[in-house]
Write an enzyme that holds these catalytic residues in place. Structure first.
Site, PDB file in Angstrom:
ATOM      1  N   ASN A  47       0.838  -1.196   0.000  1.00 19.81           N
ATOM      2  CA  ASN A  47       0.000   0.000   0.000  1.00 19.81           C
ATOM      3  C   ASN A  47       0.875   1.249   0.000  1.00 19.81           C
ATOM      4  O   ASN A  47       1.957   1.281   0.591  1.00 19.81           O
ATOM      5  CB  ASN A  47      -1.013   0.009   1.156  1.00 19.81           C
ATOM      6  CG  ASN A  47      -0.433  -0.226   2.522  1.00 19.81           C
ATOM      7  OD1 ASN A  47       0.567  -0.900   2.672  1.00 19.81           O
ATOM      8  ND2 ASN A  47      -1.074   0.332   3.530  1.00 19.81           N
ATOM      9  N   GLU A  49       0.198   5.328   0.577  1.00 17.40           N
ATOM     10  CA  GLU A  49      -0.783   6.334   0.971  1.00 17.40           C
ATOM     11  C   GLU A  49      -0.324   7.736   0.582  1.00 17.40           C
ATOM     12  O   GLU A  49       0.859   7.974   0.335  1.00 17.40           O
ATOM     13  CB  GLU A  49      -0.991   6.277   2.486  1.00 17.40           C
ATOM     14  CG  GLU A  49      -1.554   4.963   2.949  1.00 17.40           C
ATOM     15  CD  GLU A  49      -1.674   4.867   4.443  1.00 17.40           C
ATOM     16  OE1 GLU A  49      -2.255   3.872   4.915  1.00 17.40           O
ATOM     17  OE2 GLU A  49      -1.175   5.750   5.167  1.00 17.40           O
ATOM     18  N   CYS A  57      -4.007   0.482  -2.574  1.00 18.92           N
ATOM     19  CA  CYS A  57      -3.839  -0.696  -1.724  1.00 18.92           C
ATOM     20  C   CYS A  57      -2.746  -1.608  -2.287  1.00 18.92           C
ATOM     21  O   CYS A  57      -2.348  -1.496  -3.447  1.00 18.92           O
ATOM     22  CB  CYS A  57      -5.140  -1.479  -1.645  1.00 18.92           C
ATOM     23  SG  CYS A  57      -6.509  -0.597  -0.884  1.00 18.92           S
ATOM     24  N   GLU A  59      -2.958  -4.722  -3.084  1.00 17.01           N
ATOM     25  CA  GLU A  59      -3.439  -5.533  -4.206  1.00 17.01           C
ATOM     26  C   GLU A  59      -3.411  -4.703  -5.501  1.00 17.01           C
ATOM     27  O   GLU A  59      -3.052  -5.208  -6.564  1.00 17.01           O
ATOM     28  CB  GLU A  59      -4.864  -6.028  -3.946  1.00 17.01           C
ATOM     29  CG  GLU A  59      -5.007  -6.868  -2.692  1.00 17.01           C
ATOM     30  CD  GLU A  59      -5.418  -6.034  -1.473  1.00 17.01           C
ATOM     31  OE1 GLU A  59      -4.825  -4.960  -1.244  1.00 17.01           O
ATOM     32  OE2 GLU A  59      -6.327  -6.462  -0.756  1.00 17.01           O
ATOM     33  N   CYS A  90     -10.278  -4.987   0.358  1.00 16.25           N
ATOM     34  CA  CYS A  90     -11.379  -4.024   0.483  1.00 16.25           C
ATOM     35  C   CYS A  90     -12.281  -4.124  -0.753  1.00 16.25           C
ATOM     36  O   CYS A  90     -11.961  -4.811  -1.727  1.00 16.25           O
ATOM     37  CB  CYS A  90     -10.832  -2.609   0.647  1.00 16.25           C
ATOM     38  SG  CYS A  90     -10.162  -1.878  -0.868  1.00 16.25           S
ATOM     39  N   CYS A  93     -10.635  -3.221  -4.049  1.00 16.62           N
ATOM     40  CA  CYS A  93      -9.684  -4.232  -4.526  1.00 16.62           C
ATOM     41  C   CYS A  93     -10.403  -5.471  -5.039  1.00 16.62           C
ATOM     42  O   CYS A  93      -9.950  -6.099  -6.001  1.00 16.62           O
ATOM     43  CB  CYS A  93      -8.692  -4.600  -3.432  1.00 16.62           C
ATOM     44  SG  CYS A  93      -7.464  -3.298  -3.196  1.00 16.62           S
TER      45      CYS A  93
HETATM   46 ZN   LIG Z   1      -7.980  -2.374  -1.199  1.00 14.70          ZN
END
Ligand SMILES: [Zn+2]
Length: 137
Positions: A47, A49, A57, A59, A90, A93
């Site tokens: 990830n 940010e 993310c 993934e 999430c 994803c």
């Molecule tokens: Zn995600």
């Protein structure tokens, strides 16, 4: 395609390595992911940010690496989070994975120790999903 124990260990190790490089100063929630594409190539991501809380993310990072390298079909996704609580993909994803998934695409989530894994078919995480074929491509 089911992974051998050796392949799964390799994928977990790559996801952990990616997790170690996660850029997550805001959430402090490092996640790593690895993807085995059809054909056996493995890609990893973490990830990343940003200050406006719009990151990518793990993934999604791994999918970007896969696409960059010319693969477009996901066989297996491994996700590792920072705690013993399993870090399942999430919603965003799940949809990203769906774009490149088949009916057999598996998602394997492991705890922070790389253990206590739980395996899903993507369809279990995103049933009756919307995908490219819905656009009549
Ligand atoms: Zn995600």
């Amino acid at each position: 395609m089911r992974l051998s124990e050796e392949q799964l260990s390799e994928m977990i190790a790559l996801a952990k390595k990616a997790q170690a490089n996660a850029y997550c100063p805001h959430s402090k929630h490092p996640v790593g992911s690895s993807i085995m594409a059809e054909g056996g190539s493995i890609y990893a991501g973490c990830n990343v940010e940003t200050a406006n809380y719009k990151g990518i993310c793990a993934e999604g990072s791994a999918i970007s690496a896969m696409i960059y390298n010319g693969d477009t079909v996901i066989n297996t996704v491994v996700v590792i989070g920072p705690t013993e609580h399993l870090c399942t993909p999430c919603g965003d994803c799940r949809q990203r994975i769906r774009e490149f998934a088949t009916a057999k695409t598996e998602v394997i989530v492991v705890d922070c120790n790389g253990e206590n894994k739980k395996e899903y078919l993507l369809d279990e995480l995103l049933p009756d999903s919307f995908g490219p074929e819905n656009l009549n491509l």
